[in-house]
Design a protein around this motif. Structure first.
Motif, mmCIF file in Angstrom:
data_model
loop_
_atom_site.group_PDB
_atom_site.id
_atom_site.type_symbol
_atom_site.label_atom_id
_atom_site.label_comp_id
_atom_site.label_asym_id
_atom_site.label_seq_id
_atom_site.Cartn_x
_atom_site.Cartn_y
_atom_site.Cartn_z
ATOM 1 N N GLN A 19 0.825 -1.205 0.000
ATOM 2 C CA GLN A 19 0.000 0.000 0.000
ATOM 3 C C GLN A 19 0.862 1.259 0.000
ATOM 4 O O GLN A 19 0.554 2.245 -0.679
ATOM 5 C CB GLN A 19 -0.922 0.006 1.215
ATOM 6 N N CYS A 20 1.955 1.233 0.762
ATOM 7 C CA CYS A 20 2.853 2.383 0.802
ATOM 8 C C CYS A 20 3.502 2.628 -0.560
ATOM 9 O O CYS A 20 3.624 3.778 -1.007
ATOM 10 C CB CYS A 20 3.930 2.184 1.860
ATOM 11 N N LEU A 21 3.937 1.559 -1.215
ATOM 12 C CA LEU A 21 4.555 1.698 -2.528
ATOM 13 C C LEU A 21 3.567 2.260 -3.538
ATOM 14 O O LEU A 21 3.935 3.061 -4.412
ATOM 15 C CB LEU A 21 5.086 0.342 -3.003
ATOM 16 N N ARG A 22 2.306 1.853 -3.422
ATOM 17 C CA ARG A 22 1.280 2.350 -4.336
ATOM 18 C C ARG A 22 0.999 3.831 -4.108
ATOM 19 O O ARG A 22 0.704 4.569 -5.050
ATOM 20 C CB ARG A 22 -0.014 1.537 -4.151
ATOM 21 N N TYR A 23 1.096 4.263 -2.843
ATOM 22 C CA TYR A 23 0.790 5.654 -2.530
ATOM 23 C C TYR A 23 2.000 6.577 -2.693
ATOM 24 O O TYR A 23 1.842 7.787 -2.919
ATOM 25 C CB TYR A 23 0.260 5.784 -1.102
ATOM 26 N N ALA A 24 3.207 6.022 -2.589
ATOM 27 C CA ALA A 24 4.432 6.834 -2.529
ATOM 28 C C ALA A 24 4.538 7.898 -3.624
ATOM 29 O O ALA A 24 5.022 9.013 -3.341
ATOM 30 C CB ALA A 24 5.655 5.924 -2.550
ATOM 31 N N PRO A 25 4.131 7.649 -4.872
ATOM 32 C CA PRO A 25 4.259 8.710 -5.886
ATOM 33 C C PRO A 25 3.464 9.973 -5.567
ATOM 34 O O PRO A 25 3.747 11.037 -6.116
ATOM 35 C CB PRO A 25 3.737 8.039 -7.170
ATOM 36 N N ASP B 99 13.581 3.589 4.144
ATOM 37 C CA ASP B 99 13.777 2.140 4.194
ATOM 38 C C ASP B 99 14.459 1.677 2.912
ATOM 39 O O ASP B 99 14.879 2.492 2.070
ATOM 40 C CB ASP B 99 12.456 1.426 4.448
ATOM 41 N N ALA B 100 14.590 0.352 2.760
ATOM 42 C CA ALA B 100 15.317 -0.192 1.612
ATOM 43 C C ALA B 100 14.686 0.190 0.283
ATOM 44 O O ALA B 100 15.376 0.270 -0.741
ATOM 45 C CB ALA B 100 15.389 -1.715 1.731
ATOM 46 N N ALA B 101 13.373 0.436 0.278
ATOM 47 C CA ALA B 101 12.685 0.821 -0.952
ATOM 48 C C ALA B 101 12.675 2.333 -1.151
ATOM 49 O O ALA B 101 12.087 2.821 -2.119
ATOM 50 C CB ALA B 101 11.255 0.291 -0.934
ATOM 51 N N GLY B 102 13.321 3.076 -0.246
ATOM 52 C CA GLY B 102 13.366 4.516 -0.372
ATOM 53 C C GLY B 102 12.162 5.239 0.185
ATOM 54 O O GLY B 102 12.011 6.446 -0.020
ATOM 55 N N LEU B 103 11.306 4.524 0.909
ATOM 56 C CA LEU B 103 10.114 5.151 1.468
ATOM 57 C C LEU B 103 10.490 6.018 2.666
ATOM 58 O O LEU B 103 11.227 5.566 3.556
ATOM 59 C CB LEU B 103 9.106 4.086 1.915
ATOM 60 N N PRO B 104 9.995 7.252 2.743
ATOM 61 C CA PRO B 104 10.283 8.111 3.901
ATOM 62 C C PRO B 104 9.401 7.721 5.079
ATOM 63 O O PRO B 104 8.174 7.696 4.978
ATOM 64 C CB PRO B 104 9.948 9.512 3.386
ATOM 65 N N ILE B 105 10.016 7.411 6.202
ATOM 66 C CA ILE B 105 9.260 6.942 7.361
ATOM 67 C C ILE B 105 9.697 7.705 8.617
ATOM 68 O O ILE B 105 10.853 8.099 8.758
ATOM 69 C CB ILE B 105 9.424 5.418 7.578
ATOM 70 N N GLU B 106 8.743 7.884 9.477
ATOM 71 C CA GLU B 106 8.981 8.573 10.742
ATOM 72 C C GLU B 106 10.026 7.830 11.566
ATOM 73 O O GLU B 106 10.175 6.608 11.470
ATOM 74 C CB GLU B 106 7.659 8.651 11.519
ATOM 75 N N HIS B 107 10.773 8.580 12.377
ATOM 76 C CA HIS B 107 11.729 7.975 13.301
ATOM 77 C C HIS B 107 10.989 6.972 14.186
ATOM 78 O O HIS B 107 9.867 7.210 14.631
ATOM 79 C CB HIS B 107 12.372 9.072 14.154
ATOM 80 N N ALA B 108 11.632 5.825 14.456
ATOM 81 C CA ALA B 108 10.968 4.737 15.183
ATOM 82 C C ALA B 108 10.461 5.182 16.553
ATOM 83 O O ALA B 108 9.364 4.787 16.979
ATOM 84 C CB ALA B 108 11.922 3.560 15.326
ATOM 85 N N VAL B 109 11.240 5.971 17.268
ATOM 86 C CA VAL B 109 10.840 6.412 18.606
ATOM 87 C C VAL B 109 9.591 7.281 18.523
ATOM 88 O O VAL B 109 8.644 7.121 19.304
ATOM 89 C CB VAL B 109 11.997 7.174 19.281
ATOM 90 N N ARG B 110 9.570 8.201 17.575
ATOM 91 C CA ARG B 110 8.409 9.075 17.424
ATOM 92 C C ARG B 110 7.182 8.273 16.977
ATOM 93 O O ARG B 110 6.062 8.541 17.437
ATOM 94 C CB ARG B 110 8.715 10.176 16.420
ATOM 95 N N ALA B 111 7.375 7.328 16.078
ATOM 96 C CA ALA B 111 6.248 6.525 15.602
ATOM 97 C C ALA B 111 5.630 5.733 16.751
ATOM 98 O O ALA B 111 4.399 5.578 16.829
ATOM 99 C CB ALA B 111 6.700 5.590 14.484
#
Length: 307
Positions: free
Chosen positions: A57-63, A124-136
């Motif tokens: 789902q993230c890959l589909r939305y990323a663009p 991540d490995a696919a280049g998706l921007p993700i929140e810092h783990a602690v904040r998430a």
């Protein structure tokens, strides 16, 4: 009908319509049947094979992501590999932005406009921007119950390459605030470093909350001559009892099952009581699991009220 013209090789499996138009793809080409539209302004190669997998789902939305937007909350924790609440709960797609930037507003996505704060995202490995783990993890305090927060937190602070420390989680809560009834602080109070699975965490919490002693985590068992016997997920060295969760429904790998059975024999040969907890013992209130472990402890001399 003629075959659709080839798309530019620079376009990934999912791409923004604007990106394709910049590369010279005509608008009518983007409406051909060899493409599908998972979100407005996005096209995917091939037919629509939507799945419940959150990464897909993230890959589909990323663009559609703007430069200031990123995946957050339970979406980010899932991308890190952290456990999420059990089925039938399904994590949603969360996308955030820090004020004054705007969050997305589109069906199928939960948008968040966060407090003005220095961004601390990773990729991540696919280049998706993700929140810092602690904040998430702190963000999930508005979504999950205490035990799910404990399980995810223990994932973050455990393993050979932890993504956080308990102190970092505590500092984040101190800096940004807790949820109603101090949920995050209560989760932190019960968190332990070293847990290897959410089921192991659930078993430990059940035992302690039922009044049984606090078990050691990842205890190394040695025989009287000092030879290593096994590493025990949970252990009561004083009473020589080790409860262990086994999530297998059946022995899909006979060789591994045989090795495990031999390991159980070695544990018993060392004078310990091995209590195997299966998934059905944890169903409902988990009373069956608690009773199995309590029975073994009582047989080894434990009495309620003792450590």
């Amino acid at each position: 009908m003629p075959h659709p013209s080839p798309l530019p090789s620079e376009l990934p499996d999912y791409f923004a319509v604007a990106q394709a138009r910049t590369l010279g793809v005509p608008a009518q080409r983007l409406g051909r049947r060899d493409l599908h539209a998972p979100y407005r302004g996005v096209r995917g190669r091939g037919s629509d094979t939507a799945s419940g997998d959150l990464r897909d789902q993230c890959l589909r939305y990323a663009p559609r992501l703007r430069p200031w937007q990123f995946f957050s909350h339970e979406t980010a924790l899932s991308l890190y590999g952290a456990p999420t609440p059990d089925w039938p709960y399904r994590p949603a797609l969360h996308v955030s932005a820090h004020r004054p930037a705007r969050e997305p507003r589109i069906a199928g996505v939960v948008g968040h406009r966060l407090q003005l704060r220095e961004p601390l995202t990773a990729r991540d490995a696919a280049g998706l921007p993700i929140e810092h783990a602690v904040r998430a993890w702190r963000q999930c305090g508005t979504l999950w119950g205490r035990d799910d927060l404990i399980a995810a937190g223990e994932f973050l602070v455990s393993g050979p390459r932890p993504l956080a420390t308990v102190e970092e989680l505590r500092d984040e809560v101190q800096a940004m605030g807790d949820t109603t009834r101090g949920l995050l602080r209560r989760a932190l109070a019960e968190m332990r470093v070293g847990a290897r699975s959410p089921r192991e965490t659930r078993l430990r919490l059940l035992l302690v909350r039922a009044g049984l002693p606090h078990p050691e985590i990842n205890w190394n068992l040695h025989d009287p001559d000092g030879r290593f016997v096994a590493e025990l997920d949970l252990a009561y060295p004083r009473y020589r009892v080790c409860p262990e969760y086994d999530g297998r429904v059946h022995a899909e790998d006979p060789a591994q099952f045989a090795r495990d059975a031999d390991r159980w024999d070695r544990i018993r040969a060392a004078g310990w009581e091995h209590v195997r907890i299966l998934n059905h013992h944890l169903r409902g209130s988990g009373a069956a699991a608690v009773e199995k472990v309590a029975r073994a402890l009582r047989a080894q001399g434990w009495r309620p009220g003792r450590l």
